[in-house]
Every structure is written in structure tokens, then in C-alpha cells.
Design an enzyme around this catalytic site. Sequence first.
Site, PDB file in Angstrom:
ATOM      1  CB  SER A   1      -0.894   0.011   1.236  1.00 42.43           C
ATOM      2  OG  SER A   1      -1.508   1.280   1.411  1.00 42.43           O
TER       3      SER A   1
ATOM      4  CE1 TYR B   1      -4.053  -2.758   5.242  1.00 45.17           C
ATOM      5  CE2 TYR B   1      -3.377  -0.489   4.860  1.00 45.17           C
ATOM      6  CZ  TYR B   1      -3.803  -1.718   4.373  1.00 45.17           C
ATOM      7  OH  TYR B   1      -3.963  -1.895   3.021  1.00 45.17           O
TER       8      TYR B   1
END
Length: 263
Positions: A144, A157
Amino acid sequence: MSQSTSSKPLALITGASTGIGATYADRLAKRGYDLILVARDGVKLEQLAAKLSSENRVKARAFTADLTNATSLASLEQLILDTPQISLLVNNAGTILPGGFKNSAVDAIDGLIRLNVTSLARLSRVALDGLKTHANGAIINIASVLALAPEISDPVYTASKAFVLTFTQSLQIELADSGVYFQVVLPAATRTDIWAKGGKKIEDIPGVMEVEELVDAALVGFDNKETVTIPPLQDENKWLALDNARKALTPEFLQSHAAPRYR
């Protein structure tokens, strides 16, 4: 799984029932790959496997597994070991936390790390020896842009995706002579169901990319043998400048004494 007599390349995709994983499955099927589709939702997997097999004349198999569960993960690892025909591993499975660090249960944090970090590293190692036997063996890891932006999202995360980025870069360096190609893809916000699972409204997220555009762009990077592919980044020179600045720091770390500011 018994060894296939198909001459088609074989890809294994985790998190394949929806979103990015399902779109990779569609695009790879169109490229002539046979598929092993892995996710927790066996019904969706079976439906997708049947659809892709029918539309593309490939063999698509569903394998239901919960990669946060040690027994389930071990069964997938054994499948990989028993299937040396696999030439491409797509580590796409991942999750987010519905709240920030202070609002997340310890077990939820542990589950995220098991899925986003532990399973990805384990599957990469288990698949590696088989991938080396293929002329075009490869691993695609989905990270990401948050790996580069700790200010934006929750710590667990974000850190898990930073691991995926660094892990893939280091693999490419350590195994440069192995013949295996490693790519890490850094999506920004993409229209998938991960937002609903995290308790967030997609309408509140700026700059959402459609999943088909994301995967198609990532596959262009794959074809070009990029190590790091960032589909939403418009000016590639900004990434190159950041990466070169990071590399320039390395000699500065190799010092026998602390910097003057610490004395």
C-alpha cells in the site's frame, strides 16, 4: 493436488474471492494462466473459478483457507509444496482494523499481523524453491502507499504494509541471481469491500481508483519488471528521488562512533 498435465502457466492468488485478488484472477486467466484461488469464502471462490474456467478455457481451482489459522495455512503450504507447477504467487490477502491502535483488541491486531505479514512471508518462502525451477517464476506482493505515509492510517496496518515493501525489495536484492522476479505493488485507495470491513465509507475517501485500473496498471509494471510499482503516482521521478535519497543514507549508517549531536 495432483500434478497437472496442462502446458499453461499456473498462478496461485490469495485473497482471490473479491476485489484486487479476483481482478488479478480475471486478468491472469485472460493471459492464459491456470489458477489456484485462495480465500476464506469457499462459495465465492467456487463461483469465480467456474466463471473463469468457462470464459477463458483455463483450469481454475478453489482452495478455501483462513491464512490467520496455523492449521489452514499449513494446508496451503503443503499444497504449494505438492504443486511445483506454480510459477506465479500473488500475495494479495490482507485486512485492516476497524479502529485505530488504541481502539483495537489485541487478538484483532494479532490477526492482522498473521494475515498481512506472517502468511505472506511464509508462503513466499514455501513457494520459492518451486518458483526457481521456472524460467519466469515470480512473486507479486500487494502492499500500500501507506507504507510510505505513516501519517495517514492506523499504526498496525501501515507497519504491515511497510514490511511488505521492505521485504520485497530485500528479496529482490538477496535473490537477484535466483531467476525469480519480485514485484511489490503499492495501491492507494481502491474501490473494494475492504473499506466496509473496516467500518469506513468509500464515499468519504478521496482519490479512489477502480480496481480494474489498479490491477491493469500493476500488470504493466509486472511486464516491465519493476520492483516497486505505484499506480497512482503520476511523477515517477519523485519515487526515484526518494529511493535514491534513502540509498545515499546507507554509507552514513556504517560508522563506529555516534554522531557529534549525541555526545
